[in-house]
Design a protein around this motif. Sequence first.
Motif, PDB file in Angstrom:
ATOM      1  N   LYS A   2       0.817  -1.202   0.000  1.00 36.97           N
ATOM      2  CA  LYS A   2       0.000   0.000   0.000  1.00 36.97           C
ATOM      3  C   LYS A   2       0.862   1.269   0.000  1.00 36.97           C
ATOM      4  O   LYS A   2       1.955   1.292   0.568  1.00 36.97           O
ATOM      5  N   LYS A   3       0.360   2.310  -0.650  1.00 35.93           N
ATOM      6  CA  LYS A   3       1.017   3.611  -0.618  1.00 35.93           C
ATOM      7  C   LYS A   3       0.708   4.278   0.724  1.00 35.93           C
ATOM      8  O   LYS A   3      -0.428   4.243   1.195  1.00 35.93           O
ATOM      9  N   THR A   4       1.727   4.863   1.309  1.00 35.98           N
ATOM     10  CA  THR A   4       1.578   5.442   2.646  1.00 35.98           C
ATOM     11  C   THR A   4       1.168   6.906   2.584  1.00 35.98           C
ATOM     12  O   THR A   4       1.608   7.652   1.707  1.00 35.98           O
ATOM     13  N   ILE A   5       0.333   7.302   3.528  1.00 34.41           N
ATOM     14  CA  ILE A   5      -0.206   8.663   3.562  1.00 34.41           C
ATOM     15  C   ILE A   5      -0.045   9.257   4.953  1.00 34.41           C
ATOM     16  O   ILE A   5      -0.217   8.563   5.961  1.00 34.41           O
ATOM     17  N   VAL A   6       0.270  10.539   4.995  1.00 27.84           N
ATOM     18  CA  VAL A   6       0.254  11.310   6.233  1.00 27.84           C
ATOM     19  C   VAL A   6      -0.770  12.426   6.073  1.00 27.84           C
ATOM     20  O   VAL A   6      -0.800  13.102   5.040  1.00 27.84           O
ATOM     21  N   ILE A   7      -1.604  12.596   7.068  1.00 30.29           N
ATOM     22  CA  ILE A   7      -2.600  13.666   7.072  1.00 30.29           C
ATOM     23  C   ILE A   7      -2.079  14.797   7.940  1.00 30.29           C
ATOM     24  O   ILE A   7      -1.682  14.579   9.093  1.00 30.29           O
ATOM     25  N   VAL A   8      -2.063  16.013   7.386  1.00 33.98           N
ATOM     26  CA  VAL A   8      -1.622  17.186   8.143  1.00 33.98           C
ATOM     27  C   VAL A   8      -2.811  18.130   8.275  1.00 33.98           C
ATOM     28  O   VAL A   8      -3.215  18.793   7.312  1.00 33.98           O
ATOM     29  N   LYS A  26      -8.132   0.017  -0.617  1.00 33.42           N
ATOM     30  CA  LYS A  26      -7.277  -1.127  -0.920  1.00 33.42           C
ATOM     31  C   LYS A  26      -5.801  -0.757  -1.065  1.00 33.42           C
ATOM     32  O   LYS A  26      -4.917  -1.484  -0.620  1.00 33.42           O
ATOM     33  N   GLU A  27      -5.553   0.383  -1.716  1.00 31.76           N
ATOM     34  CA  GLU A  27      -4.177   0.707  -2.111  1.00 31.76           C
ATOM     35  C   GLU A  27      -3.484   1.722  -1.210  1.00 31.76           C
ATOM     36  O   GLU A  27      -2.331   2.080  -1.462  1.00 31.76           O
ATOM     37  N   PHE A  28      -4.169   2.190  -0.151  1.00 34.84           N
ATOM     38  CA  PHE A  28      -3.594   3.266   0.656  1.00 34.84           C
ATOM     39  C   PHE A  28      -3.760   3.000   2.151  1.00 34.84           C
ATOM     40  O   PHE A  28      -4.700   2.327   2.573  1.00 34.84           O
ATOM     41  N   GLU A  29      -2.835   3.572   2.940  1.00 34.18           N
ATOM     42  CA  GLU A  29      -2.941   3.493   4.389  1.00 34.18           C
ATOM     43  C   GLU A  29      -2.331   4.741   5.023  1.00 34.18           C
ATOM     44  O   GLU A  29      -1.329   5.276   4.531  1.00 34.18           O
ATOM     45  N   VAL A  30      -2.945   5.213   6.090  1.00 33.92           N
ATOM     46  CA  VAL A  30      -2.427   6.365   6.829  1.00 33.92           C
ATOM     47  C   VAL A  30      -1.452   5.858   7.879  1.00 33.92           C
ATOM     48  O   VAL A  30      -1.780   4.972   8.676  1.00 33.92           O
ATOM     49  N   ILE A  31      -0.255   6.402   7.889  1.00 35.46           N
ATOM     50  CA  ILE A  31       0.752   5.928   8.847  1.00 35.46           C
ATOM     51  C   ILE A  31       0.852   6.829  10.083  1.00 35.46           C
ATOM     52  O   ILE A  31       1.271   6.375  11.139  1.00 35.46           O
ATOM     53  N   TYR A  32       0.480   8.096   9.950  1.00 38.62           N
ATOM     54  CA  TYR A  32       0.342   8.967  11.118  1.00 38.62           C
ATOM     55  C   TYR A  32      -0.299  10.289  10.710  1.00 38.62           C
ATOM     56  O   TYR A  32      -0.499  10.576   9.524  1.00 38.62           O
ATOM     57  N   VAL A  33      -0.641  11.088  11.733  1.00 38.14           N
ATOM     58  CA  VAL A  33      -1.313  12.374  11.540  1.00 38.14           C
ATOM     59  C   VAL A  33      -0.490  13.461  12.217  1.00 38.14           C
ATOM     60  O   VAL A  33       0.076  13.241  13.296  1.00 38.14           O
ATOM     61  N   ALA A  34      -0.408  14.632  11.581  1.00 38.82           N
ATOM     62  CA  ALA A  34       0.284  15.785  12.162  1.00 38.82           C
ATOM     63  C   ALA A  34      -0.678  16.962  12.255  1.00 38.82           C
ATOM     64  O   ALA A  34      -1.606  17.083  11.449  1.00 38.82           O
ATOM     65  N   GLU A  35      -0.468  17.826  13.226  1.00 37.84           N
ATOM     66  CA  GLU A  35      -1.401  18.932  13.471  1.00 37.84           C
ATOM     67  C   GLU A  35      -1.089  20.174  12.651  1.00 37.84           C
ATOM     68  O   GLU A  35      -1.943  21.049  12.498  1.00 37.84           O
ATOM     69  N   ASN A  36       0.107  20.288  12.134  1.00 37.90           N
ATOM     70  CA  ASN A  36       0.506  21.424  11.301  1.00 37.90           C
ATOM     71  C   ASN A  36       1.848  21.091  10.657  1.00 37.90           C
ATOM     72  O   ASN A  36       2.412  20.009  10.894  1.00 37.90           O
ATOM     73  N   GLY A  37       2.352  22.009   9.854  1.00 42.57           N
ATOM     74  CA  GLY A  37       3.597  21.748   9.152  1.00 42.57           C
ATOM     75  C   GLY A  37       4.773  21.499  10.073  1.00 42.57           C
ATOM     76  O   GLY A  37       5.591  20.602   9.827  1.00 42.57           O
ATOM     77  N   LYS A  38       4.866  22.272  11.142  1.00 40.31           N
ATOM     78  CA  LYS A  38       5.983  22.103  12.078  1.00 40.31           C
ATOM     79  C   LYS A  38       5.922  20.738  12.754  1.00 40.31           C
ATOM     80  O   LYS A  38       6.943  20.064  12.903  1.00 40.31           O
ATOM     81  N   ASP A  39       4.728  20.327  13.136  1.00 40.01           N
ATOM     82  CA  ASP A  39       4.542  19.019  13.756  1.00 40.01           C
ATOM     83  C   ASP A  39       4.922  17.910  12.781  1.00 40.01           C
ATOM     84  O   ASP A  39       5.556  16.907  13.160  1.00 40.01           O
ATOM     85  N   MET A  40       4.563  18.095  11.516  1.00 41.34           N
ATOM     86  CA  MET A  40       4.910  17.122  10.480  1.00 41.34           C
ATOM     87  C   MET A  40       6.427  16.978  10.342  1.00 41.34           C
ATOM     88  O   MET A  40       6.962  15.858  10.289  1.00 41.34           O
ATOM     89  N   ILE A  41       7.125  18.107  10.289  1.00 37.91           N
ATOM     90  CA  ILE A  41       8.585  18.090  10.147  1.00 37.91           C
ATOM     91  C   ILE A  41       9.232  17.360  11.319  1.00 37.91           C
ATOM     92  O   ILE A  41      10.163  16.566  11.151  1.00 37.91           O
ATOM     93  N   GLN A  42       8.728  17.623  12.517  1.00 39.45           N
ATOM     94  CA  GLN A  42       9.275  16.963  13.705  1.00 39.45           C
ATOM     95  C   GLN A  42       9.036  15.453  13.647  1.00 39.45           C
ATOM     96  O   GLN A  42       9.911  14.661  14.011  1.00 39.45           O
TER      97      GLN A  42
END
Length: 212
Positions: A2-8, A26-42
């Motif tokens: 599956k292709k991995t996805i992060v939700i920001v 079928k082809e996708f899964e969320v691996i984690y969620v971030a609250e904003n861009g800075k949180d995503m970078i961390q």
Amino acid sequence: MKKTIVIVDDHVLIAKALEGIIDNFKEFEVIYVAENGKDMIQKFEDHKIPDIILLDISMPIMDGFETVIWLKKHHPEIKVMALSMQSDEKSVIKMIKNGAKGYLLKNTHPKDLEDALTKLNTDGFFYPEWASKIIYSSFNNDDSQKAVKISTREKEFLKYTVTELSYKEIAEIMCCSPRTIESYRDQLCEKLDLKTRVGLAVFAIKNGFAES
């Protein structure tokens, strides 16, 4: 695999709801969620880098406009899909110019979201009809583009600008040197008064070169 996805997205309930919907695809899964861009970078420092990011625009600390610019600079391989409540021309054009490869509204039906993610993954971009009209209209007032002569080889190059291929990979497909590809790019940017590959890709889509 599956292709991995992060939700920001700073709206936790919306992000979690999206995660639940996508995890049924079928082809996708969320691996984690971030609250904003800075949180995503961390989180990038300690977590896997995703294939795709679903990116909200309006967020505190580091919004979608800033985040997509950072991603384009540091992780250009990641495909970014803007997912927002904002459908105004300014927001759409700014996100696309900053590096987003797609744009959807949050009221999109789950099936349409799955189709959009599939298109984004296979073609490298996805814009629904309403967003395409906004993008295309941004070119309509540029009279200099109407009389431009584009060679056959330049048209072939334009076809590949909408993909995720690097300029080196495009050169290999077109059986020429990377320097020749750079020449096509520079000549087209000058002819069309454009500055980025995104601009060239939008022009290619608008004029049917992406489908040739």
